[in-house]
Structure formats: structure tokens, C-alpha cells
Design a protein around this motif. Structure first.
Motif, PDB file in Angstrom:
ATOM      1  N   ILE A 171       0.835  -1.202   0.000  1.00 42.89           N
ATOM      2  CA  ILE A 171       0.000   0.000   0.000  1.00 42.89           C
ATOM      3  C   ILE A 171       0.876   1.261   0.000  1.00 42.89           C
ATOM      4  O   ILE A 171       2.013   1.236   0.481  1.00 42.89           O
ATOM      5  N   ILE A 172       0.334   2.304  -0.557  1.00 42.15           N
ATOM      6  CA  ILE A 172       1.011   3.596  -0.441  1.00 42.15           C
ATOM      7  C   ILE A 172       0.141   4.483   0.448  1.00 42.15           C
ATOM      8  O   ILE A 172      -1.061   4.623   0.193  1.00 42.15           O
ATOM      9  N   ARG A 173       0.731   5.019   1.491  1.00 42.43           N
ATOM     10  CA  ARG A 173      -0.004   5.908   2.391  1.00 42.43           C
ATOM     11  C   ARG A 173       0.306   7.349   2.041  1.00 42.43           C
ATOM     12  O   ARG A 173       1.472   7.754   2.075  1.00 42.43           O
ATOM     13  N   ILE A 174      -0.745   8.067   1.707  1.00 41.25           N
ATOM     14  CA  ILE A 174      -0.543   9.449   1.274  1.00 41.25           C
ATOM     15  C   ILE A 174      -1.389  10.376   2.148  1.00 41.25           C
ATOM     16  O   ILE A 174      -2.585  10.132   2.346  1.00 41.25           O
ATOM     17  N   ARG A 175      -0.740  11.385   2.697  1.00 38.93           N
ATOM     18  CA  ARG A 175      -1.500  12.392   3.443  1.00 38.93           C
ATOM     19  C   ARG A 175      -1.321  13.741   2.763  1.00 38.93           C
ATOM     20  O   ARG A 175      -0.211  14.217   2.568  1.00 38.93           O
ATOM     21  N   GLY A 176      -2.467  14.302   2.382  1.00 37.57           N
ATOM     22  CA  GLY A 176      -2.417  15.578   1.685  1.00 37.57           C
ATOM     23  C   GLY A 176      -3.148  16.660   2.457  1.00 37.57           C
ATOM     24  O   GLY A 176      -4.126  16.396   3.147  1.00 37.57           O
ATOM     25  N   ILE A 177      -2.635  17.874   2.340  1.00 40.06           N
ATOM     26  CA  ILE A 177      -3.306  19.023   2.945  1.00 40.06           C
ATOM     27  C   ILE A 177      -3.800  19.915   1.818  1.00 40.06           C
ATOM     28  O   ILE A 177      -3.033  20.255   0.907  1.00 40.06           O
ATOM     29  N   ILE A 178      -5.072  20.259   1.883  1.00 40.93           N
ATOM     30  CA  ILE A 178      -5.599  21.229   0.928  1.00 40.93           C
ATOM     31  C   ILE A 178      -5.617  22.579   1.643  1.00 40.93           C
ATOM     32  O   ILE A 178      -6.337  22.755   2.630  1.00 40.93           O
ATOM     33  N   TYR A 179      -4.809  23.487   1.178  1.00 40.55           N
ATOM     34  CA  TYR A 179      -4.790  24.817   1.778  1.00 40.55           C
ATOM     35  C   TYR A 179      -5.780  25.718   1.061  1.00 40.55           C
ATOM     36  O   TYR A 179      -5.805  25.764  -0.170  1.00 40.55           O
ATOM     37  N   VAL A 180      -6.607  26.410   1.857  1.00 40.28           N
ATOM     38  CA  VAL A 180      -7.500  27.412   1.286  1.00 40.28           C
ATOM     39  C   VAL A 180      -7.140  28.757   1.914  1.00 40.28           C
ATOM     40  O   VAL A 180      -6.382  28.824   2.881  1.00 40.28           O
ATOM     41  N   GLU A 181      -7.695  29.808   1.339  1.00 43.12           N
ATOM     42  CA  GLU A 181      -7.298  31.135   1.807  1.00 43.12           C
ATOM     43  C   GLU A 181      -8.167  31.670   2.950  1.00 43.12           C
ATOM     44  O   GLU A 181      -7.741  32.506   3.717  1.00 43.12           O
ATOM     45  N   ARG A 182      -9.438  31.206   3.004  1.00 46.50           N
ATOM     46  CA  ARG A 182     -10.349  31.728   4.029  1.00 46.50           C
ATOM     47  C   ARG A 182     -11.132  30.583   4.664  1.00 46.50           C
ATOM     48  O   ARG A 182     -11.359  29.557   4.018  1.00 46.50           O
ATOM     49  N   SER A 183     -11.596  30.822   5.892  1.00 43.39           N
ATOM     50  CA  SER A 183     -12.316  29.719   6.552  1.00 43.39           C
ATOM     51  C   SER A 183     -13.651  29.428   5.866  1.00 43.39           C
ATOM     52  O   SER A 183     -14.129  28.298   5.903  1.00 43.39           O
ATOM     53  N   SER A 184     -14.237  30.434   5.226  1.00 47.00           N
ATOM     54  CA  SER A 184     -15.485  30.166   4.500  1.00 47.00           C
ATOM     55  C   SER A 184     -15.238  29.147   3.382  1.00 47.00           C
ATOM     56  O   SER A 184     -16.085  28.293   3.094  1.00 47.00           O
ATOM     57  N   HIS A 208      -6.769  16.569   4.459  1.00 47.31           N
ATOM     58  CA  HIS A 208      -7.196  17.551   5.450  1.00 47.31           C
ATOM     59  C   HIS A 208      -7.269  18.926   4.797  1.00 47.31           C
ATOM     60  O   HIS A 208      -6.535  19.201   3.852  1.00 47.31           O
ATOM     61  N   VAL A 209      -8.159  19.760   5.342  1.00 45.92           N
ATOM     62  CA  VAL A 209      -8.260  21.113   4.798  1.00 45.92           C
ATOM     63  C   VAL A 209      -7.769  22.095   5.855  1.00 45.92           C
ATOM     64  O   VAL A 209      -8.166  22.016   7.026  1.00 45.92           O
ATOM     65  N   LYS A 210      -6.887  22.990   5.460  1.00 44.07           N
ATOM     66  CA  LYS A 210      -6.378  23.982   6.393  1.00 44.07           C
ATOM     67  C   LYS A 210      -6.463  25.368   5.776  1.00 44.07           C
ATOM     68  O   LYS A 210      -6.332  25.514   4.558  1.00 44.07           O
TER      69      LYS A 210
END
Ligand code: GDP
Ligand code: K
Ligand code: MG
Length: 299
Positions: A228-241, A278-280
């Protein structure tokens, strides 16, 4: 404007052919001769992208494929659809055969015969192991089998004989196009880069308006294990909305991105993938995260 300036060319070159005809050896010869920037050598032919060759006025993205085989199992079917899809994406196809290859009607040859828009360069490899007359017979045979081939060339990938010419033929046929990938930044761990691109692509397909443009994807972890390949990605957005929109009601939207991207990654890496997204919020991602995702590949 300097009329002497050559236009920049860039494109995708698919190397296809049966197992053991010398695809990987050819790739190494092509890349080794002009070692500008090469993607991780640790990759194997399970992977699709094998090498990116950058020059001042070109970027050549090689994709290798699992060897062409008659599908016997489900996995083989998956591998073959992979080969075919890489044909569809290609700007130039390098179809590698060797002097031992038997006269048989391969489905792939039929497929190649129908390709009219994509130049096919057919290579007869391992000519170091044959008499000249046999090589010529093979060349004639293939010209007849694949009349639409743009070139039919004899090579010896192992001795880098004829490979310089292959490179010229490919460059001549690459579309005039800016570089697809950052030229000086893709030195190793390209898997992360492509994984991030897959997530980004799904974001572009699933969200409207400014959302896709406000997102940046950073692959924080890419761990390849046996099965298996374990991948953790973060999606960065500019505003909390925007964070709320990307995640969606009850997490539904993000789940869709994840499922879809994971399916694509599994096809790409030919391995099971566990993808965590994850979204940050990061107001400064344009200056921070972007650089990170392209360069840093931290961890
Ligand atoms: P792939 O499965 O198509 O990627 O084939 P490989 O590149 O792994 O090569 C399979 C075998 O053929 C290896 O043992 C290579 O060393 C050998 N080989 C590749 N190119 C040549 C060549 O030009 N001449 C000879 N004699 N052997 C070659
Ligand atoms: K091989
Ligand atoms: Mg190979």
C-alpha cells in the motif's frame, strides 16, 4: 524578439512495448545522455512517469508502462487499460520492439494502426545481437505492419546506439508548448508532485468559481509500503469560509475528492492507496504552501 530563439517544446512521450524489449534501458539511455534533471531512479515500471528531461528549450516527459501482455487476470486488464490511456495522452509514442519479436497480431499494433494524430516512432531494439540482413528484414516487416509509423529505426538501447537520433526525432515532433512542470524543482520524489496534481485536478472538477483557484495541495506524507502507499495531503485554502465549502455538508464534498483522487492514484501507481486529506486555512499559501509543495516535500 530574436528570430534565432527556438520555440519551447514540451510534451508527453509514451514508451510502450512488450516486456523485456528494452523500454527501461532505452529510457535510461535517453535520459542519461542529457542528464539535466531526472526523476527518481527508484521508480519502477509499475509507475507511469519515468523521467522528465529538461533542456533550455524543451521538456520531455517520459512515461513508461508495464509491458504489453495479453490480459489474463484482472490486474492485467487494469495494466493494459493503463497502457492504452497512456497512448491517448501521448504527444509522441515510442513503440519499442526487439529483433526477437515474433510475427503476431498484437491488439496493440491494431490500436497503433488506428492512431492518426499522434506520431509513432517504432524502434527495433537489440540490433547488436543480430545480423544486418535480419535487422533490415525486421525494419521492412514493421514498415508494412505499421504503415502510419512516422519513423522505423534500428537501435541498441544497451549501447546507446541510435538513441541520440531517437531523441532528435522526438524533439522534432513535440508540440510547441511551455513546460508542464517546474523545470528546476522536480528533482526527486516526483510521486508527491503527481499525487498533488491528481488531488488538484479533482478539486477543479468538483468545485465552482474561485474555489479551485484558492486551493493549493501539499502532500505531507508519501509512504510506500509493500502492499500500500499511504498518502496524506493538505488542501490549503485562503479563508475559513472556503474551508467549509471544500469539506461540504457532513464532509461529503471532501470525501468525493478523496475517493476520486485515490482511484486515480491507484491506477497511476498500480498499487493500493490509502489517502488522507485535510483542509487547512492559510492566508499566505500563495507564498508559502506553493513553494512547499513544489520544493520542500518535507518529511
Ligand atoms: P523492459 O521490460 O522493456 O523495460 O526491458 P528492459 O529495459 O528491462 O530490458 C530487458 C533486458 O534486455 C535487459 O536484460 C537488458 O539489458 C536487455 N537489453 C535492453 N536493450 C538491449 C540492447 O540494445 N541489446 C541487448 N543485447 N540487450 C538489451
Ligand atoms: K524488465
Ligand atoms: Mg521496464
Amino acid at each position: 524578439m530574436n528570430p534565432e530563439t527556438k520555440p519551447h517544446r514540451a510534451g508527453f512521450v509514451s514508451i510502450i512495448g512488450k516486456p523485456n524489449v528494452g523500454k527501461s534501458t532505452l529510457m535510461n539511455a535517453l535520459v542519461g545522455e542529457r542528464l539535466s534533471i531526472v526523476t527518481s531512479k527508484a521508480q519502477t515500471t509499475r509507475h507511469r512517469i519515468l523521467g522528465i528531461l529538461n533542456g533550455d528549450d524543451f521538456q520531455l516527459i517520459y512515461s513508461d508502462t508495464p509491458g504489453i501482455i495479453q490480459p489474463k487476470y484482472e490486474l492485467h486488464n487494469a495494466m493494459m487499460s493503463f497502457v492504452y490511456s497512456s497512448l491517448e495522452d501521448a504527444d509522441v509514442v515510442l513503440f519499442v520492439t526487439d529483433i526477437y519479436e515474433k510475427h503476431d497480431e498484437e491488439p496493440v499494433v491494431e490500436r497503433l494502426r488506428k492512431m492518426v494524430d499522434t506520431p509513432i516512432i517504432l524502434l527495433v531494439n537489440k540490433i547488436d545481437q543480430a545480423e544486418q540482413a535480419d535487422v533490415e528484414a525486421k525494419l521492412a516487416y514493421w514498415k508494412e505492419q505499421l504503415p502510419n509509423a512516422a519513423e522505423v529505426l534500428p537501435i541498441s538501447a544497451l549501447n546507446a546506439f541510435g538513441t541520440e537520433r531517437v531523441l532528435e526525432m522526438v524533439l522534432e515532433r513535440l508540440p510547441i508548448h511551455p513546460a508542464y512542470y517546474p523545470k528546476d524543482e522536480l528533482t526527486d520524489k516526483p510521486e508527491r508532485f503527481f499525487a498533488a496534481e491528481m488531488v488538484r485536478e479533482k478539486i477543479f472538477k468538483l468545485y465552482k468559481k474561485e474555489i479551485p483557484y484558492s486551493c493549493e495541495v501539499v502532500i505531507e506524507e508519501f509512504k510506500e509500503e509493500d502492499a500500500i502507499i499511504r498518502i496524506r495531503g493538505i488542501i490549503y485554502v485562503e479563508r475559513s469560509s472556503q474551508k467549509g465549502i471544500v469539506i461540504g455538508q457532513g464532509g461529503e464534498a471532501l470525501k468525493k475528492v478523496g475517493t476520486w483522487a485515490r482511484e486515480e492514484m491507484e491506477k497511476f501507481f498500480l498499487k493500493k492507496v490509502f489517502l488522507e486529506l485535510h483542509v487547512k486555512v492559510n492566508e499566505n499559501w500563495r507564498t508559502d504552501a506553493k513553494a512547499l509543495s513544489r520544493f520542500g516535500y518535507q518529511s
